[in-house]
Every structure is written in C-alpha cells, then in structure tokens.
Motif scaffolding. Structure first.
Motif, short mmCIF file in Angstrom:
data_model
loop_
_atom_site.label_atom_id
_atom_site.label_comp_id
_atom_site.label_asym_id
_atom_site.label_seq_id
_atom_site.Cartn_x
_atom_site.Cartn_y
_atom_site.Cartn_z
N THR A 1 10.51 4.01 6.24
CA THR A 1 9.57 3.70 5.17
C THR A 1 9.56 2.18 4.99
O THR A 1 10.61 1.56 4.88
N CYS A 2 8.38 1.59 4.97
CA CYS A 2 8.30 0.13 4.97
C CYS A 2 7.53 -0.40 3.77
O CYS A 2 6.57 0.21 3.29
N ALA A 3 7.97 -1.56 3.30
CA ALA A 3 7.26 -2.33 2.28
C ALA A 3 7.43 -3.80 2.64
O ALA A 3 8.36 -4.17 3.37
N ILE A 4 6.54 -4.63 2.14
CA ILE A 4 6.63 -6.05 2.46
C ILE A 4 6.26 -6.88 1.23
O ILE A 4 5.33 -6.54 0.49
N LEU A 5 7.02 -7.95 1.03
CA LEU A 5 6.74 -8.94 -0.01
C LEU A 5 6.39 -10.24 0.65
O LEU A 5 7.17 -10.77 1.45
N VAL A 6 5.19 -10.77 0.36
CA VAL A 6 4.77 -12.06 0.89
C VAL A 6 4.31 -12.95 -0.25
O VAL A 6 3.86 -12.47 -1.30
N GLY A 7 4.42 -14.25 -0.05
CA GLY A 7 4.04 -15.19 -1.09
C GLY A 7 2.56 -15.53 -1.09
O GLY A 7 2.03 -15.96 -2.11
N ASP A 8 1.89 -15.35 0.05
CA ASP A 8 0.47 -15.70 0.12
C ASP A 8 -0.38 -14.49 -0.28
O ASP A 8 0.10 -13.57 -0.94
N ASP A 9 -1.65 -14.47 0.17
CA ASP A 9 -2.56 -13.41 -0.25
C ASP A 9 -2.44 -12.13 0.56
O ASP A 9 -3.13 -11.13 0.28
N GLY A 10 -1.60 -12.14 1.60
CA GLY A 10 -1.38 -10.93 2.39
C GLY A 10 -2.46 -10.62 3.40
O GLY A 10 -2.40 -9.59 4.08
N GLU A 11 -3.45 -11.50 3.54
CA GLU A 11 -4.57 -11.22 4.44
C GLU A 11 -4.13 -11.05 5.90
O GLU A 11 -4.76 -10.32 6.66
N GLY A 12 -3.04 -11.72 6.28
CA GLY A 12 -2.58 -11.62 7.66
C GLY A 12 -2.05 -10.26 8.03
O GLY A 12 -1.83 -9.97 9.22
N LEU A 13 -1.85 -9.39 7.05
CA LEU A 13 -1.33 -8.06 7.32
C LEU A 13 -2.43 -7.06 7.67
O LEU A 13 -2.15 -5.94 8.08
N LYS A 14 -3.66 -7.47 7.51
CA LYS A 14 -4.79 -6.59 7.80
C LYS A 14 -5.33 -6.88 9.20
O LYS A 14 -5.37 -8.03 9.61
N PRO A 15 -5.75 -5.87 9.96
CA PRO A 15 -5.72 -4.44 9.61
C PRO A 15 -4.47 -3.71 10.11
O PRO A 15 -4.27 -2.55 9.79
N GLN A 16 -3.60 -4.39 10.87
CA GLN A 16 -2.48 -3.71 11.53
C GLN A 16 -1.55 -3.00 10.55
O GLN A 16 -1.05 -1.92 10.83
N PHE A 17 -1.32 -3.63 9.38
CA PHE A 17 -0.36 -3.06 8.44
C PHE A 17 -1.03 -2.67 7.12
O PHE A 17 -0.40 -2.70 6.06
N ALA A 18 -2.29 -2.29 7.21
CA ALA A 18 -3.06 -2.00 5.99
C ALA A 18 -2.46 -0.86 5.18
O ALA A 18 -2.59 -0.82 3.96
N GLY A 19 -1.78 0.06 5.82
CA GLY A 19 -1.24 1.22 5.12
C GLY A 19 0.15 1.02 4.55
O GLY A 19 0.70 1.94 3.93
N ILE A 20 0.74 -0.14 4.74
CA ILE A 20 2.10 -0.40 4.28
C ILE A 20 2.10 -0.97 2.87
O ILE A 20 1.26 -1.82 2.53
N ARG A 21 3.02 -0.50 2.06
CA ARG A 21 3.15 -0.99 0.69
C ARG A 21 3.34 -2.51 0.71
O ARG A 21 4.30 -3.03 1.28
N THR A 22 2.40 -3.22 0.10
CA THR A 22 2.40 -4.68 0.16
C THR A 22 2.34 -5.28 -1.23
O THR A 22 1.53 -4.86 -2.07
N VAL A 23 3.21 -6.25 -1.48
CA VAL A 23 3.13 -7.05 -2.70
C VAL A 23 2.88 -8.49 -2.25
O VAL A 23 3.69 -9.08 -1.53
N ALA A 24 1.75 -9.04 -2.64
CA ALA A 24 1.35 -10.39 -2.25
C ALA A 24 1.13 -11.23 -3.50
O ALA A 24 0.34 -10.86 -4.38
N LEU A 25 1.81 -12.36 -3.60
CA LEU A 25 1.72 -13.20 -4.80
C LEU A 25 0.45 -14.04 -4.87
O LEU A 25 0.06 -14.50 -5.93
N GLY A 26 -0.18 -14.28 -3.73
CA GLY A 26 -1.42 -15.05 -3.72
C GLY A 26 -1.22 -16.54 -3.94
O GLY A 26 -2.15 -17.23 -4.37
N GLU A 27 -0.03 -17.05 -3.64
CA GLU A 27 0.25 -18.47 -3.81
C GLU A 27 0.17 -19.19 -2.46
O GLU A 27 0.15 -18.56 -1.41
N ARG A 28 0.12 -20.52 -2.51
CA ARG A 28 0.02 -21.26 -1.26
C ARG A 28 1.34 -21.96 -0.95
O ARG A 28 2.10 -22.33 -1.86
#
Length: 403
Positions: free
Chosen positions: A33-60
């Motif tokens: 079971t996978c989840a990911i925390l990223v500091g940016d907007d998370g756009e780089g995770l699409k579309p390969q990891f679109a179904g994975i629980r993602t928390v993206a802070l949207g910061e630069r």
C-alpha cells in the motif's frame, strides 16, 4: 505493509527524484500500500501514479528563488509537519517511511512528526544534508573539499556557503533543528547510501545504521560505443559551479578543443558565452542524448564536490564510454583502479587539459573503452535487482550494518 514515500518535488530534475519515483513504482509492483508526500504541486506524479494516495503542499523549492517567508518555513515547515502527521494517522497498517529529499521544501519538521511514531524510517542519502549545512561537503569560496567536523565551532565560523555567510548561518541553524529531533530518533533511522564511500562522511552525529544500494543505471546507448573512432567530448549534467563546468570551460579554452555540454542550470548562459566554439544547447531529449553519446569519445565529470555516485559516469561506462573524472568524485578510485578512464585534480583546469590531451591516443582509448564497458556491467544493479533489494529493505529482509 504500507509505504509512505517522502520527497520535496514530484517532477524529475535530477537523480534523487528519479530514484524516489522508482521506489514508489517498485513498491506498487510488490503489492505494498503506497502513499506519497511531496512539497510541490504533485503534477509530476501524473499519470503514472494517479491512483496513489498523494499529499502535495503546492509550495516551490528554494532553488527557484527563496522568499522572506522561507526564512522560517524552510527551517521548520509546519504544513509539512501536519501533512506527515496526518498520513501517519490514516492507517494502523505496519508502516515504513522512506525519505529522499527534504531540504528544498519539506524541511526537518517531517522528522519531528516521524519521531512521535514507532514506524520504520529510512533515509536515502543522495547528498550530505544529513550532517553538512550546505549539503555538499565543499567550501564554495575556496573550492576545497571540506574536512571540518559538521556543526562544530570551526564549521560555524567557516564561510562556505554558495551565497553568503548569513545564508550559511541559516543553514547551520536548520541543521541544528534537524538534529534537535534527538539521538533516540536518529539512532534508529536506516540510512541507504548510493555509494559505500559516503559512510565515512556521515558518521558524525547519531547516525548508526547504514547499507549501500547503488542507483539502478541503464546505458546511454543500445550497445558499446567504439569511442576510438569518435571525436566528441561530452558533459552531461547541471550547469552549476559545484559540477565543475567552469573548470571544464577553462580547460577547453586552454586547449582550443570543442565539446558538447548538455544540461540546464544557473551557469548555462555563462557557458554559452564562454564557449562559443562548443555546442551548448541546454537540455536535450533522451533520444538526442543517446544519439550524441553514440558519437562520444569521452565523457567528462568535473565535479568540485565529493560527488556521491555520479549517475552520468555510470551510464557512460555501461556504454563503453571512458570517463574523465575529478579526484573529488567518490567513483574516481573505482575508475582509476579498473582502467576505465582518467582522473584529474579537482578544480585544476591544467590537469584536466592534460587528461584531455591523453585522449588523442586511439590505442589508449580502445583499452579504456573495453575496460569501461567491463566495469559498467558490474557497477550498479539492474533495475529489477535494485527493486527487489529495495523492497527487501522495506520488508526487513535486508539488514543495516550497525556502528
């Protein structure tokens, strides 16, 4: 088992993020079971990891230009702390947290959240931010590799930062914040090294558990390159001071040689102006890089810092392309001992020029190429082997050495 993967950014700009996403892919394929925390907007995770629980802070990231609020937020990012805490509370499933990058956005606050929970924590050391305030073990003013004990009084007094001493003080304070989580936490964290020689630099402080898993690497070309028939000198990497591009430019101008320098970075325009006789196109597609690698005689890795691994060098070696590497790179001894390339004195343009001159010998280049290809076949695990070993680390089937 549940994996929470943590990284500053989701878009691949370098090897660290690429490896982070490969960890996510390997875990998904293994049924975790996978989840990911990223500091940016998370756009780089699409579309390969679109179904994975993602928390993206949207910061630069800081490298895109720090703001006044970053003085506080990137020392201790409360939003990152709350996001990490939230993810940890979402499930009672056995959890392993794998941290890759945190110095650009997420900050040491994530470790304070992790310390509150009895989860297994793994950090991959892509650089030296675990104990070095500037992350590179390099003095950006003198150009020397730094051997001062991190966070000592001598470290505090040394102006080694690429910007200014005030920024060094800020970085020093952030590293103190990082260690402030406490020895009890850090002494249970498993550190994955991308090169075994990194361990000697990371022994300062409470870190106790190490293992080495080199980054999976693929050749730049479909088969070995007959470099002795080629003339192209190639640099592939980020255009910045610590990667040694100014040293390379000086050596090329001393000798009048042409070269191809591929990559983005703050010194790109400077390199284009300094080397009007060279091909300095910026970034290129993988297909174009592969084509130019097929025309290569030698690859140059002129890093000023103790380059932890040197992914580009490994990719070249796997293609039978010899490398000229700086003496400060951790891979330098391996290259020299296996006759797979040449080593020059770090930061010394004359020394690099001498090694460039040596590549005029076709017989030498044939021998170096054969040795490079041989070393390349064993320098790093295959993608499949690496994925298996990484999952073994998560599952506790692979142990860390204890100091």
């Amino acid at each position: 088992m549940r994996l929470i993967l943590v990284n500053d950014v989701s878009t691949v700009r370098g090897g660290a993020t690429k490896v982070a996403l490969q960890c996510l892919e390997a875990s998904k394929d293994a049924g975790l079971t996978c989840a990911i925390l990223v500091g940016d907007d998370g756009e780089g995770l699409k579309p390969q990891f679109a179904g994975i629980r993602t928390v993206a802070l949207g910061e630069r990231p800081l490298r895109d230009g720090p703001t006044f609020t970053d003085v506080f937020a990137k020392n201790y990012n409360r939003r990152a702390f709350e996001a990490m805490e939230g993810l940890l509370q979402e499930s009672e499933e056995e959890t392993v947290v794998h941290v890759h990058g945190w110095s650009q956005i997420l900050s040491p606050s994530i470790f304070y959240a992790l310390a509150k929970h009895e989860v297994k924590v793994i950090v991959t050391a892509h650089d030296f931010f675990l104990n070095c305030p500037n992350g590179g073990l390099i003095n950006f003013h003198s150009g020397d590799v730094c051997h001062i004990k991190p966070l000592s009084a001598a470290c505090l007094a040394t102006n080694c930062d690429k910007r200014n001493y005030f920024h060094k003080l800020w970085r020093f304070r952030r590293t103190l914040t990082q260690w402030g989580v406490g020895e009890e936490f850090w002494s249970r964290v498993g550190i994955v090294l991308v090169h075994e020689e990194m361990e000697a630099y990371l022994r300062y402080g409470p870190l106790r558990h190490f293992t080495t898993l080199r980054t999976p690497t693929a050749p730049l070309t479909p088969g070995p390159v007959e470099v002795w028939r080629n003339r192209r000198i190639v640099f592939l990497g980020r255009m910045c001071w610590e990667k040694g591009v100014r040293t390379l430019a000086d050596a090329l101008n001393k000798t009048g040689r042409t070269a191809t320098l591929i990559g983005r970075g703050p010194l790109l325009v400077e390199m284009q102006r300094a080397l009007p006789h060279c091909f300095v196109p910026g970034w290129l597609s993988d297909e174009e890089v592969a084509r130019l690698a097929g025309e290569a005689r030698v690859f140059i890795m002129p890093s000023r810092m103790p380059e932890p691994y040197g992914l580009v060098a490994a990719e070249a070696l796997m293609s039978g392309i010899p490398v000229i590497v700086s003496s400060s790179a951790l891979i330098a001894t391996e290259v020299a001992n296996n006759g797979a390339g040449l080593v020059f004195d770090s930061g010394d343009a004359a020394s690099l020029a001498d090694q460039l001159a040596a590549t005029d010998d076709d017989d030498l280049m044939r021998r170096l190429s054969e040795a490079a290809f041989s070393l390349g076949q064993r320098i790093a695990p295959s993608r499949a082997e690496w994925a298996r070993r990484m999952v073994d680390i998560y599952m506790g089937r692979s142990s860390f050495s204890a100091l």
